[in-house]
Design a protein around this motif. Sequence first.
Motif, PDB file in Angstrom:
ATOM      1  N   HIS A  23       0.839  -1.185   0.000  1.00  0.00           N
ATOM      2  CA  HIS A  23       0.000   0.000   0.000  1.00  0.00           C
ATOM      3  C   HIS A  23       0.884   1.248   0.000  1.00  0.00           C
ATOM      4  CE1 HIS A  23      -3.721   2.173   0.504  1.00  0.00           C
ATOM      5  NE2 HIS A  23      -4.401   1.028   0.566  1.00  0.00           N
ATOM      6  N   THR A  24       0.266   2.410  -0.101  1.00  0.00           N
ATOM      7  CA  THR A  24       1.014   3.667  -0.056  1.00  0.00           C
ATOM      8  C   THR A  24       1.053   4.237   1.359  1.00  0.00           C
ATOM      9  OG1 THR A  24      -1.014   4.846  -0.685  1.00  0.00           O
ATOM     10  CG2 THR A  24       0.510   4.242  -2.450  1.00  0.00           C
ATOM     11  N   GLU A  25       0.437   3.536   2.308  1.00  0.00           N
ATOM     12  CA  GLU A  25       0.482   3.946   3.710  1.00  0.00           C
ATOM     13  C   GLU A  25       0.555   2.709   4.592  1.00  0.00           C
ATOM     14  OE1 GLU A  25      -3.079   5.930   4.909  1.00  0.00           O
ATOM     15  OE2 GLU A  25      -4.409   4.340   4.180  1.00  0.00           O
ATOM     16  N   SER A  26       1.154   2.892   5.769  1.00  0.00           N
ATOM     17  CA  SER A  26       1.258   1.795   6.724  1.00  0.00           C
ATOM     18  C   SER A  26       0.392   2.087   7.944  1.00  0.00           C
ATOM     19  CB  SER A  26       2.717   1.601   7.148  1.00  0.00           C
ATOM     20  OG  SER A  26       3.497   1.164   6.056  1.00  0.00           O
ATOM     21  N   VAL A  27      -0.153   1.030   8.535  1.00  0.00           N
ATOM     22  CA  VAL A  27      -1.107   1.160   9.638  1.00  0.00           C
ATOM     23  C   VAL A  27      -0.722   0.201  10.758  1.00  0.00           C
ATOM     24  CG1 VAL A  27      -3.531   0.898  10.306  1.00  0.00           C
ATOM     25  CG2 VAL A  27      -2.954   1.840   8.058  1.00  0.00           C
ATOM     26  N   GLY A  28      -0.762   0.692  11.997  1.00  0.00           N
ATOM     27  CA  GLY A  28      -0.474  -0.128  13.161  1.00  0.00           C
ATOM     28  C   GLY A  28      -1.747  -0.535  13.887  1.00  0.00           C
ATOM     29  N   PHE A  29      -1.593  -1.336  14.940  1.00  0.00           N
ATOM     30  CA  PHE A  29      -2.768  -1.894  15.617  1.00  0.00           C
ATOM     31  C   PHE A  29      -3.496  -0.882  16.493  1.00  0.00           C
ATOM     32  CE2 PHE A  29      -0.823  -5.715  14.104  1.00  0.00           C
ATOM     33  CZ  PHE A  29      -1.896  -6.531  13.837  1.00  0.00           C
ATOM     34  N   LYS A  30      -2.827   0.181  16.897  1.00  0.00           N
ATOM     35  CA  LYS A  30      -3.536   1.231  17.622  1.00  0.00           C
ATOM     36  C   LYS A  30      -4.562   1.886  16.696  1.00  0.00           C
ATOM     37  CE  LYS A  30      -1.129   3.540  20.521  1.00  0.00           C
ATOM     38  NZ  LYS A  30      -0.155   4.484  21.141  1.00  0.00           N
ATOM     39  N   THR A  31      -4.149   2.139  15.454  1.00  0.00           N
ATOM     40  CA  THR A  31      -5.076   2.698  14.464  1.00  0.00           C
ATOM     41  C   THR A  31      -6.167   1.697  14.119  1.00  0.00           C
ATOM     42  OG1 THR A  31      -3.357   4.114  13.533  1.00  0.00           O
ATOM     43  CG2 THR A  31      -5.264   3.649  12.135  1.00  0.00           C
ATOM     44  N   ILE A  32      -5.782   0.419  13.981  1.00  0.00           N
ATOM     45  CA  ILE A  32      -6.760  -0.631  13.684  1.00  0.00           C
ATOM     46  C   ILE A  32      -7.824  -0.685  14.781  1.00  0.00           C
ATOM     47  CG2 ILE A  32      -7.057  -3.145  13.584  1.00  0.00           C
ATOM     48  CD1 ILE A  32      -4.331  -3.184  12.044  1.00  0.00           C
ATOM     49  N   ALA A  33      -7.402  -0.571  16.038  1.00  0.00           N
ATOM     50  CA  ALA A  33      -8.354  -0.565  17.147  1.00  0.00           C
ATOM     51  C   ALA A  33      -9.312   0.619  17.019  1.00  0.00           C
ATOM     52  CB  ALA A  33      -7.610  -0.505  18.484  1.00  0.00           C
ATOM     53  N   GLY A  34      -8.776   1.767  16.635  1.00  0.00           N
ATOM     54  CA  GLY A  34      -9.613   2.945  16.456  1.00  0.00           C
ATOM     55  C   GLY A  34     -10.613   2.781  15.335  1.00  0.00           C
ATOM     56  N   GLU A  35     -10.187   2.170  14.240  1.00  0.00           N
ATOM     57  CA  GLU A  35     -11.089   1.966  13.107  1.00  0.00           C
ATOM     58  C   GLU A  35     -12.210   0.987  13.463  1.00  0.00           C
ATOM     59  OE1 GLU A  35     -11.090   3.764  10.615  1.00  0.00           O
ATOM     60  OE2 GLU A  35      -9.066   4.528  10.315  1.00  0.00           O
ATOM     61  N   ILE A  36     -11.874  -0.074  14.201  1.00  0.00           N
ATOM     62  CA  ILE A  36     -12.904  -1.032  14.608  1.00  0.00           C
ATOM     63  C   ILE A  36     -13.857  -0.375  15.608  1.00  0.00           C
ATOM     64  CG2 ILE A  36     -13.345  -3.264  15.709  1.00  0.00           C
ATOM     65  CD1 ILE A  36     -10.650  -4.216  14.623  1.00  0.00           C
ATOM     66  N   SER A  37     -13.316   0.479  16.475  1.00  0.00           N
ATOM     67  CA  SER A  37     -14.158   1.228  17.418  1.00  0.00           C
ATOM     68  C   SER A  37     -15.214   2.029  16.679  1.00  0.00           C
ATOM     69  CB  SER A  37     -13.299   2.171  18.265  1.00  0.00           C
ATOM     70  OG  SER A  37     -12.380   1.476  19.068  1.00  0.00           O
ATOM     71  N   ALA A  38     -14.782   2.686  15.595  1.00  0.00           N
ATOM     72  CA  ALA A  38     -15.706   3.516  14.823  1.00  0.00           C
ATOM     73  C   ALA A  38     -16.798   2.670  14.174  1.00  0.00           C
ATOM     74  CB  ALA A  38     -14.940   4.299  13.762  1.00  0.00           C
ATOM     75  N   VAL A  39     -16.437   1.488  13.687  1.00  0.00           N
ATOM     76  CA  VAL A  39     -17.420   0.616  13.036  1.00  0.00           C
ATOM     77  C   VAL A  39     -18.409   0.058  14.053  1.00  0.00           C
ATOM     78  CG1 VAL A  39     -17.741  -1.501  11.703  1.00  0.00           C
ATOM     79  CG2 VAL A  39     -15.813  -0.010  11.190  1.00  0.00           C
ATOM     80  N   LEU A  40     -17.894  -0.379  15.213  1.00  0.00           N
ATOM     81  CA  LEU A  40     -18.744  -1.020  16.214  1.00  0.00           C
ATOM     82  C   LEU A  40     -19.432  -0.015  17.130  1.00  0.00           C
ATOM     83  CD1 LEU A  40     -16.449  -4.001  17.323  1.00  0.00           C
ATOM     84  CD2 LEU A  40     -18.313  -4.026  15.656  1.00  0.00           C
ATOM     85  N   ASP A  41     -18.989   1.242  17.063  1.00  0.00           N
ATOM     86  CA  ASP A  41     -19.520   2.294  17.925  1.00  0.00           C
ATOM     87  C   ASP A  41     -19.324   1.950  19.402  1.00  0.00           C
ATOM     88  OD1 ASP A  41     -20.661   4.756  18.456  1.00  0.00           O
ATOM     89  OD2 ASP A  41     -22.716   3.969  18.487  1.00  0.00           O
ATOM     90  N   ARG A  42     -18.143   1.452  19.716  1.00  0.00           N
ATOM     91  CA  ARG A  42     -17.745   1.195  21.102  1.00  0.00           C
ATOM     92  C   ARG A  42     -16.228   1.210  21.161  1.00  0.00           C
ATOM     93  NH1 ARG A  42     -17.747  -4.830  23.383  1.00  0.00           N
ATOM     94  NH2 ARG A  42     -16.415  -3.635  24.797  1.00  0.00           N
ATOM     95  N   ASP A  43     -15.677   1.482  22.338  1.00  0.00           N
ATOM     96  CA  ASP A  43     -14.229   1.598  22.472  1.00  0.00           C
ATOM     97  C   ASP A  43     -13.554   0.233  22.394  1.00  0.00           C
ATOM     98  OD1 ASP A  43     -14.303   4.327  22.737  1.00  0.00           O
ATOM     99  OD2 ASP A  43     -14.345   4.297  24.939  1.00  0.00           O
ATOM    100  N   ILE A  44     -12.610   0.128  21.476  1.00  0.00           N
ATOM    101  CA  ILE A  44     -11.754  -1.052  21.358  1.00  0.00           C
ATOM    102  C   ILE A  44     -10.341  -0.594  21.675  1.00  0.00           C
ATOM    103  CG2 ILE A  44     -10.899  -2.879  19.850  1.00  0.00           C
ATOM    104  CD1 ILE A  44     -13.899  -3.106  20.420  1.00  0.00           C
ATOM    105  N   HIS A  45      -9.705  -1.243  22.635  1.00  0.00           N
ATOM    106  CA  HIS A  45      -8.362  -0.847  23.071  1.00  0.00           C
ATOM    107  C   HIS A  45      -7.313  -1.823  22.538  1.00  0.00           C
ATOM    108  CE1 HIS A  45     -10.236   2.037  25.787  1.00  0.00           C
ATOM    109  NE2 HIS A  45     -11.085   1.071  26.132  1.00  0.00           N
ATOM    110  N   TYR A  46      -6.123  -1.315  22.376  1.00  0.00           N
ATOM    111  CA  TYR A  46      -5.014  -2.157  21.903  1.00  0.00           C
ATOM    112  C   TYR A  46      -4.004  -2.339  23.022  1.00  0.00           C
ATOM    113  CZ  TYR A  46      -0.588  -3.341  19.581  1.00  0.00           C
ATOM    114  OH  TYR A  46       0.612  -3.925  19.245  1.00  0.00           O
ATOM    115  N   LYS A  47      -3.665  -3.597  23.292  1.00  0.00           N
ATOM    116  CA  LYS A  47      -2.664  -3.937  24.288  1.00  0.00           C
ATOM    117  C   LYS A  47      -1.580  -4.773  23.631  1.00  0.00           C
ATOM    118  CE  LYS A  47      -1.964  -6.548  28.586  1.00  0.00           C
ATOM    119  NZ  LYS A  47      -2.591  -7.436  29.594  1.00  0.00           N
ATOM    120  N   SER A  48      -0.328  -4.376  23.846  1.00  0.00           N
ATOM    121  CA  SER A  48       0.807  -5.126  23.298  1.00  0.00           C
ATOM    122  C   SER A  48       1.592  -5.740  24.451  1.00  0.00           C
ATOM    123  CB  SER A  48       1.714  -4.201  22.477  1.00  0.00           C
ATOM    124  OG  SER A  48       2.832  -4.918  21.966  1.00  0.00           O
TER     125      SER A  48
END
Length: 292
Positions: A205-230
């Motif tokens: 792709h032309t951009e890279s994405v990490g799991f913190k961003t992925i958690a935010g995107e899923i939060s937006a879809v599900l309309d609830r807070d999804i947190h990322y823990k490493s």
Amino acid sequence: MILVTGATGRFGSKAVEHLVKNGVHPSEISVLVRDSARAGRLKEQGVQVREGDYADHTSMVKAFQDVERLLLVSSNDRGAMENRTQHHKNAIRAAKEAGVKHLVYTSFVRKPGFEGSPISSFQNSHVESEQYLKESGMEYTILQNGIYAEMIPVFIGDKVAENGTIVFPAGEGKASWVLREELAEAAANVLTTDGHKGKTYTLTHTESVGFKTIAGEISAVLDRDIHYKSPEMGEFKTMLENAGVPQLYIGMFAMWAAALAAHSLDKNDEALTMLLGRKPTSVREFLKQIYS
């Protein structure tokens, strides 16, 4: 005649679909499969099904007869990496012996200094296979595919919505995620257009994405807070063991998490955009499709 190997797999089957979409008549497409009984749908489409095995040189020489362009989908052997390398070499040697004119090989992305990467053995297998292809004297195109976006749901598991947490030891690492189907589409486009001989394309792709961003995107879809823990890697492995995950998969998850954490997979490039004629599907769009 165009031949696609691994055509009952998810990549090869999509490549065949896109060849047909590009106007190639099914009778001008052949596929290499280990078991023709699994290729019933391809036969119904009018595609020629030929049996062969990466470990059986003779079977491939026979299967590659009258083939002008060959898509060599890399081996998915679960044994030692050396097995995969030898499978690729066997196929390249058989293709040359059979008189194949142009070989397109699906490799994997790597960055400078990859030798220290947690996935260096996997990447080295592709390096060796690429070098063997270049030294074969055949006309070639190398597709260095990025990591599949379809792996995101696999890495984060199916309890994200229930637990509200992504637990994966990738740290701040990002990846240039791309859809398997769009990589297959790009491969079909290479097979059906000119100007690709001797080229190596980095298909990310032309951009890279990490799991913190992925958690935010899923939060937006599900309309609830999804947190990322490493977590620490040892803690992560213990968690999977306690959940009854087989050791084979624990090792796989750990390897890719370590590669992500080491920033081994965040290489961006425009080549996939060029071959598709459009921007690849974004992680945001993909996650909307998955979690809506």
